[in-house]
Design an enzyme around this catalytic site. Structure first.
Site, PDB file in Angstrom:
ATOM      1  N   ASP A 112      -3.217  -7.044   6.560  1.00 61.74           N
ATOM      2  CA  ASP A 112      -3.732  -7.320   5.385  1.00 61.74           C
ATOM      3  C   ASP A 112      -4.349  -8.733   4.851  1.00 61.74           C
ATOM      4  OD1 ASP A 112      -3.343  -6.294   2.069  1.00 61.74           O
ATOM      5  OD2 ASP A 112      -2.328  -8.271   2.265  1.00 61.74           O
ATOM      6  N   GLU A 126     -13.159  -8.984  -7.502  1.00 61.03           N
ATOM      7  CA  GLU A 126     -12.151 -10.196  -7.637  1.00 61.03           C
ATOM      8  C   GLU A 126     -11.018  -9.847  -7.132  1.00 61.03           C
ATOM      9  OE1 GLU A 126     -11.067 -13.522  -7.754  1.00 61.03           O
ATOM     10  OE2 GLU A 126     -12.843 -13.668  -8.787  1.00 61.03           O
ATOM     11  N   VAL A 150      -2.468   0.617  -9.703  1.00 59.38           N
ATOM     12  CA  VAL A 150      -3.372  -0.354 -10.396  1.00 59.38           C
ATOM     13  C   VAL A 150      -4.074   0.609 -11.300  1.00 59.38           C
ATOM     14  CG1 VAL A 150      -5.387  -1.782  -9.987  1.00 59.38           C
ATOM     15  CG2 VAL A 150      -3.328  -1.688  -8.226  1.00 59.38           C
ATOM     16  N   THR A 176      -3.463   2.921 -13.442  1.00 62.93           N
ATOM     17  CA  THR A 176      -2.477   3.067 -14.336  1.00 62.93           C
ATOM     18  C   THR A 176      -2.526   1.843 -15.118  1.00 62.93           C
ATOM     19  OG1 THR A 176      -1.269   4.779 -13.179  1.00 62.93           O
ATOM     20  CG2 THR A 176      -0.245   3.735 -15.209  1.00 62.93           C
ATOM     21  N   LYS A 217      -8.111 -10.025   3.864  1.00 66.00           N
ATOM     22  CA  LYS A 217      -8.505 -11.078   2.876  1.00 66.00           C
ATOM     23  C   LYS A 217      -9.107 -11.942   3.287  1.00 66.00           C
ATOM     24  CE  LYS A 217      -4.618  -9.229   0.051  1.00 66.00           C
ATOM     25  NZ  LYS A 217      -3.204  -9.098  -0.433  1.00 66.00           N
ATOM     26  N   GLY A 226      10.219  -2.487  -3.897  1.00 63.16           N
ATOM     27  CA  GLY A 226       8.942  -1.903  -4.202  1.00 63.16           C
ATOM     28  C   GLY A 226       7.663  -3.159  -3.801  1.00 63.16           C
ATOM     29  N   GLU A 281       5.702  -1.165   1.441  1.00 63.62           N
ATOM     30  CA  GLU A 281       5.549   0.354   1.598  1.00 63.62           C
ATOM     31  C   GLU A 281       6.480   0.787   2.591  1.00 63.62           C
ATOM     32  OE1 GLU A 281       3.515   1.537  -0.208  1.00 63.62           O
ATOM     33  OE2 GLU A 281       2.398   0.199  -1.000  1.00 63.62           O
ATOM     34  N   GLY A 308      -4.784 -10.485  -5.746  1.00 68.62           N
ATOM     35  CA  GLY A 308      -4.319  -9.788  -6.922  1.00 68.62           C
ATOM     36  C   GLY A 308      -5.025 -10.486  -8.319  1.00 68.62           C
ATOM     37  N   GLY A 313      -9.183   6.872  -8.994  1.00 69.78           N
ATOM     38  CA  GLY A 313      -7.989   6.629  -8.626  1.00 69.78           C
ATOM     39  C   GLY A 313      -6.920   6.216  -9.644  1.00 69.78           C
TER      40      GLY A 313
END
Length: 424
Positions: free
Chosen positions: A198, A126, A12, A14, A202, A184, A187, A131, A8
């Protein structure tokens, strides 16, 4: 030199490639060897990519999963499939795996950790929670001697940004959401964020580690922020509270209480000052007491930072130091109706004598006492009424509200929000 393969190359992925390039010498000095990105899997070979990926792009997963020179596979695709299948194949081929995939880890983390343990490799995740905030490793290592009995956390930057905008600039929910999308932070389909999904994924990961029991997202009562209106924000402010989407886990004997929902927090609560896209995790343990982890919960470089830290750990611990599954407890998840809290109730009713007495009577019949009543904004003979209860089991409140809904004079029960006086 340590060869890695990346599955991918989105935001992230990149970020990982760019951070390895910009800080490569620093990382090599700390690690004692260079990390080399040998191959990167993408779905679309025609898309423009970072120049740093030139000559490393492939559309064949086998070029990474079957390459004996690649010892570490970094999964940054997101979603359940094909990410789960690729992770399992990497582990079967005795490759260390680093992932930021909260969906896969929250559902299959225990199974994958056991698999990694059997074949003698690392599975590190992690970046799947918070993040760039270090939280998994501290819980697994630094706080390992503690019985952790409480988790209170803001785990989603999108929802926290929206609520911050509503509170500080008086935007309504839809306007704040549009602004989050423009920047940004959200989504085009924000459902997983605004509906709390989400955060629930977590919380499942954190709770599994904290309470040493297997927790999956489907066991967590989840309520998002899409029902929060600007009037709720204003009433909260008037009463001395701020509204946050809070993920809560509590150990109660042989049970755990797991909730993701909007909560009214006092302004002196540690989580109340967490603004915009920032996240925070508040833990309480029997030895350490209360500790809080705070920072950017998402984003290109913060997440890349956590991913590369896991890559470095995989390199260091190539011959040992595994992160094993510690879900040795079998704890029951408490029924959500048993959760005890104070509650804020906002309803609309006809402005007639005796209506408030009838509502109070239904609450009293179900052992619910009121600590505060506010009535204002009468329009077209319909009054907006705000009630704040003392502590009550949720099931008792829901029973009373079901009865109140049937009253002809009650137009709408607009919102019900948990209220916390002290630290959750």
């Amino acid at each position: 030199m340590e060869n890695i393969g990346i599955l991918g190359l989105g935001t992230v992925g990149t970020g990982v490639v760019e951070l390895l390039e910009s800080n490569g010498d620093l990382i090599a000095q700390k690690l004692g060897r260079q990390i080399n990105v040998k191959k990167i899997l993408v779905r679309d070979l025609s898309r423009a990519r970072t120049p740093l990926a030139r000559g490393k792009i492939t559309a064949r997963a086998e070029d990474i999963l079957e390459d004996e020179e690649i010892k570490i596979v970094v999964e940054l695709m997101g979603g359940e499939e094909p990410a789960l299948s690729f992770i399992m194949r990497a582990l079967e081929n005795k490759k260390h795996v680093v992932t930021a995939n909260k969906e896969v880890i929250s559902k299959y983390g225990g199974q994958l950790l056991e698999m990694a343990g059997r074949v003698g490799v690392n599975l590190l995740f992690e970046a799947s929670v918070g993040g760039g905030i270090p939280i998994i490793r501290p819980m697994k290592q630094c706080l390992a001697a503690n019985n952790i009995y409480k988790i209170s956390a803001i785990l989603n930057g999108t929802t926290n940004y929206i609520l911050t905008q509503m509170e500080e600039t008086n935007k309504d929910f839809e306007e704040a959401l549009r602004e989050a999308q423009i920047h940004g932070y959200a989504e085009s389909d924000p459902s997983a964020d605004i509906k709390g999904l989400d955060a629930a994924r977590k919380l499942a990961i954190l709770s599994s580690i904290a309470f040493n029991t297997r927790v999956t997202p489907d066991k967590i009562y989840t309520q998002g922020i899409d029902g929060i209106e600007l009037s709720d924000i204003k009433y909260a402010r008037e009463l001395g509270y701020t509204i946050k989407l809070v993920a809560t886990g509590r150990r109660l004997g042989r049970s755990v209480e797991l909730l993701v929902s909007p909560v009214m927090l006092r302004y002196d609560h540690p989580l109340s000052s967490v603004r915009d896209v920032f996240n925070a995790v508040l833990l309480e343990g029997d030895a350490v007491g209360r500790v809080m982890f705070y920072g950017r919960g998402a984003g290109k470089m913060p997440t890349a930072s956590a991913v590369i830290a896991d890559i470095m750990d995989a390199v260091r611990n190539d011959s040992g130091g595994r992160m094993y599954c510690t879900c040795y407890n079998e704890l029951d998840v408490l029924d959500r109706g048993a959760a005890v809290s104070r509650f804020y109730i906002r309803l609309k009713a006809q402005d007639r004598p005796g209506v408030l007495a009838e509502i109070s009577g239904a609450l009293g019949k179900n052992n619910i006492s009121l600590s505060m009543v506010i009535q204002k904004d009468v329009k077209n003979r319909v009054a907006e009424i705000v009630l704040v209860t003392y502590e009550v089991p949720l099931k008792d409140l829901e029973r009373a509200l079901d009865e109140i809904k049937e009253y002809d004079q009650v137009v709408e029960i607009a919102n019900v929000i948990r209220v916390e006086e002290g630290v959750i």
